[in-house]
Motif scaffolding. Sequence first.
Motif, PDB file in Angstrom:
ATOM      1  N   LEU A 143       0.843  -1.183   0.000  1.00  0.00           N
ATOM      2  CA  LEU A 143       0.000   0.000   0.000  1.00  0.00           C
ATOM      3  C   LEU A 143       0.886   1.244   0.000  1.00  0.00           C
ATOM      4  O   LEU A 143       1.654   1.463   0.938  1.00  0.00           O
ATOM      5  CB  LEU A 143      -0.930   0.026   1.216  1.00  0.00           C
ATOM      6  CG  LEU A 143      -1.927   1.190   1.221  1.00  0.00           C
ATOM      7  CD1 LEU A 143      -3.096   0.884   0.288  1.00  0.00           C
ATOM      8  CD2 LEU A 143      -2.435   1.481   2.620  1.00  0.00           C
ATOM      9  N   ALA A 144       0.781   2.037  -1.048  1.00  0.00           N
ATOM     10  CA  ALA A 144       1.563   3.273  -1.158  1.00  0.00           C
ATOM     11  C   ALA A 144       0.675   4.454  -0.795  1.00  0.00           C
ATOM     12  O   ALA A 144      -0.462   4.559  -1.268  1.00  0.00           O
ATOM     13  CB  ALA A 144       2.092   3.434  -2.582  1.00  0.00           C
ATOM     14  N   THR A 145       1.182   5.338   0.054  1.00  0.00           N
ATOM     15  CA  THR A 145       0.367   6.451   0.531  1.00  0.00           C
ATOM     16  C   THR A 145       1.219   7.686   0.763  1.00  0.00           C
ATOM     17  O   THR A 145       2.422   7.590   1.027  1.00  0.00           O
ATOM     18  CB  THR A 145      -0.352   6.073   1.840  1.00  0.00           C
ATOM     19  OG1 THR A 145      -1.131   7.182   2.296  1.00  0.00           O
ATOM     20  CG2 THR A 145       0.638   5.705   2.931  1.00  0.00           C
ATOM     21  N   TYR A 146       0.576   8.842   0.670  1.00  0.00           N
ATOM     22  CA  TYR A 146       1.257  10.080   1.060  1.00  0.00           C
ATOM     23  C   TYR A 146       1.451  10.079   2.576  1.00  0.00           C
ATOM     24  O   TYR A 146       0.660   9.505   3.325  1.00  0.00           O
ATOM     25  CB  TYR A 146       0.427  11.297   0.649  1.00  0.00           C
ATOM     26  CG  TYR A 146       0.328  11.508  -0.844  1.00  0.00           C
ATOM     27  CD1 TYR A 146       1.451  11.445  -1.655  1.00  0.00           C
ATOM     28  CD2 TYR A 146      -0.893  11.791  -1.448  1.00  0.00           C
ATOM     29  CE1 TYR A 146       1.368  11.639  -3.027  1.00  0.00           C
ATOM     30  CE2 TYR A 146      -0.994  11.992  -2.815  1.00  0.00           C
ATOM     31  CZ  TYR A 146       0.140  11.924  -3.599  1.00  0.00           C
ATOM     32  OH  TYR A 146       0.045  12.123  -4.959  1.00  0.00           O
ATOM     33  N   GLY A 147       2.476  10.783   3.022  1.00  0.00           N
ATOM     34  CA  GLY A 147       2.853  10.754   4.429  1.00  0.00           C
ATOM     35  C   GLY A 147       1.796  11.298   5.373  1.00  0.00           C
ATOM     36  O   GLY A 147       1.717  10.873   6.529  1.00  0.00           O
ATOM     37  N   ASP A 148       0.967  12.235   4.877  1.00  0.00           N
ATOM     38  CA  ASP A 148      -0.013  12.835   5.790  1.00  0.00           C
ATOM     39  C   ASP A 148      -1.135  11.885   6.163  1.00  0.00           C
ATOM     40  O   ASP A 148      -1.955  12.197   7.031  1.00  0.00           O
ATOM     41  CB  ASP A 148      -0.590  14.140   5.218  1.00  0.00           C
ATOM     42  CG  ASP A 148      -1.077  14.024   3.795  1.00  0.00           C
ATOM     43  OD1 ASP A 148      -1.085  12.902   3.252  1.00  0.00           O
ATOM     44  OD2 ASP A 148      -1.464  15.055   3.225  1.00  0.00           O
ATOM     45  N   MET A 149      -1.187  10.697   5.552  1.00  0.00           N
ATOM     46  CA  MET A 149      -2.208   9.704   5.927  1.00  0.00           C
ATOM     47  C   MET A 149      -1.705   8.708   6.958  1.00  0.00           C
ATOM     48  O   MET A 149      -2.506   7.962   7.529  1.00  0.00           O
ATOM     49  CB  MET A 149      -2.675   8.925   4.683  1.00  0.00           C
ATOM     50  CG  MET A 149      -3.540   9.715   3.722  1.00  0.00           C
ATOM     51  SD  MET A 149      -4.992  10.474   4.497  1.00  0.00           S
ATOM     52  CE  MET A 149      -5.747   9.067   5.287  1.00  0.00           C
ATOM     53  N   MET A 150      -0.416   8.678   7.217  1.00  0.00           N
ATOM     54  CA  MET A 150       0.165   7.604   8.014  1.00  0.00           C
ATOM     55  C   MET A 150      -0.356   7.559   9.450  1.00  0.00           C
ATOM     56  O   MET A 150      -0.570   6.490  10.016  1.00  0.00           O
ATOM     57  CB  MET A 150       1.689   7.729   8.029  1.00  0.00           C
ATOM     58  CG  MET A 150       2.340   7.489   6.689  1.00  0.00           C
ATOM     59  SD  MET A 150       2.207   5.770   6.124  1.00  0.00           S
ATOM     60  CE  MET A 150       3.406   4.965   7.181  1.00  0.00           C
ATOM     61  N   ARG A 151      -0.577   8.730  10.050  1.00  0.00           N
ATOM     62  CA  ARG A 151      -0.947   8.779  11.474  1.00  0.00           C
ATOM     63  C   ARG A 151      -2.426   9.108  11.701  1.00  0.00           C
ATOM     64  O   ARG A 151      -2.847   9.293  12.847  1.00  0.00           O
ATOM     65  CB  ARG A 151      -0.086   9.813  12.204  1.00  0.00           C
ATOM     66  CG  ARG A 151       1.398   9.458  12.225  1.00  0.00           C
ATOM     67  CD  ARG A 151       2.205  10.543  12.916  1.00  0.00           C
ATOM     68  NE  ARG A 151       3.637  10.260  12.887  1.00  0.00           N
ATOM     69  CZ  ARG A 151       4.275   9.531  13.789  1.00  0.00           C
ATOM     70  NH1 ARG A 151       3.622   9.008  14.802  1.00  0.00           N
ATOM     71  NH2 ARG A 151       5.579   9.318  13.684  1.00  0.00           N
ATOM     72  N   VAL A 152      -3.210   9.189  10.645  1.00  0.00           N
ATOM     73  CA  VAL A 152      -4.631   9.522  10.800  1.00  0.00           C
ATOM     74  C   VAL A 152      -5.366   8.312  11.384  1.00  0.00           C
ATOM     75  O   VAL A 152      -5.291   7.207  10.845  1.00  0.00           O
ATOM     76  CB  VAL A 152      -5.254   9.913   9.450  1.00  0.00           C
ATOM     77  CG1 VAL A 152      -6.734  10.277   9.627  1.00  0.00           C
ATOM     78  CG2 VAL A 152      -4.492  11.077   8.834  1.00  0.00           C
TER      79      VAL A 152
END
Length: 270
Positions: free
Chosen positions: A89-98
């Motif tokens: 799963l590839a994601t932008y960093g601002d989603m990691m801690r949501v």
Amino acid sequence: MKYVDEFRDPEGAKALAAKIKQEVHPARSYSFMEFCGGHTHALCRFGLEDLLPPNIKMIHGPGCPVCVLPIGRLDMAISLAQGNPKVILATYGDMMRVPGSGGKTLLSAKAAGGDVRMVYSTAQALELAKKNPDREVVFFAIGFETTTPPTAAALHSAKKAGLTNFTVFCNHVLTPAAIDAIMTTGSGETGARLDGFVGPGNVSTIIGAEAYQGAADTWKKPIVISGFEPNDLLQAILLLVRQVNAGQAFVENAFARAVRAGGNKAEQAL
């Protein structure tokens, strides 16, 4: 520097603030929503609300795409990351801690063994697919119209390269629809109190000023598209005040150096 320094000129800001104070009606209040999180940041960073008269209230809108993402979509992404060892799963960093349901995050899913990779662009997600042909790379796509063209470009590139292991989990959202939602769900509350919108500059470079006309006509609220410098915002607020005072409600482009009426046709087509 062209297009920066002149829009941060302190004397220009003072002059705009003075015009706003001169033109507001002391007996009435004005409530404007800046839609974009970038505008909220600029209002706070430059202390612009301190320059406004007390009867102008800025209401902070939903301009962060992370903030408007339904929690169920995040739960789906976490499930994808944890539920299948063949998935990256590839994601932008601002989603990691949501946090999703139960406080779970993509970071905790990664700690629990899920293969979650932070990327800075869709191109990096494509590279993951090329380097891992035996894995399914799922790009967790979020954002308003500004970040949609790069996602579309990644899909085109994947098809052109013959990649069969690249998937987009699409969670892009539309700005005019969000304005409609604010006005519909806020009737009697936020929607009824709003006198106008500061339109997002970055989104508007893609969709164009004309895209907001339907919302302005439906809700009879002025929408003024603004850039992100302090004088941009003060100018947009002044134009909103003038429209409200005149009983008008139309779309006004105060960011003409970057936004065209019809937007970016090439990116819209993509």
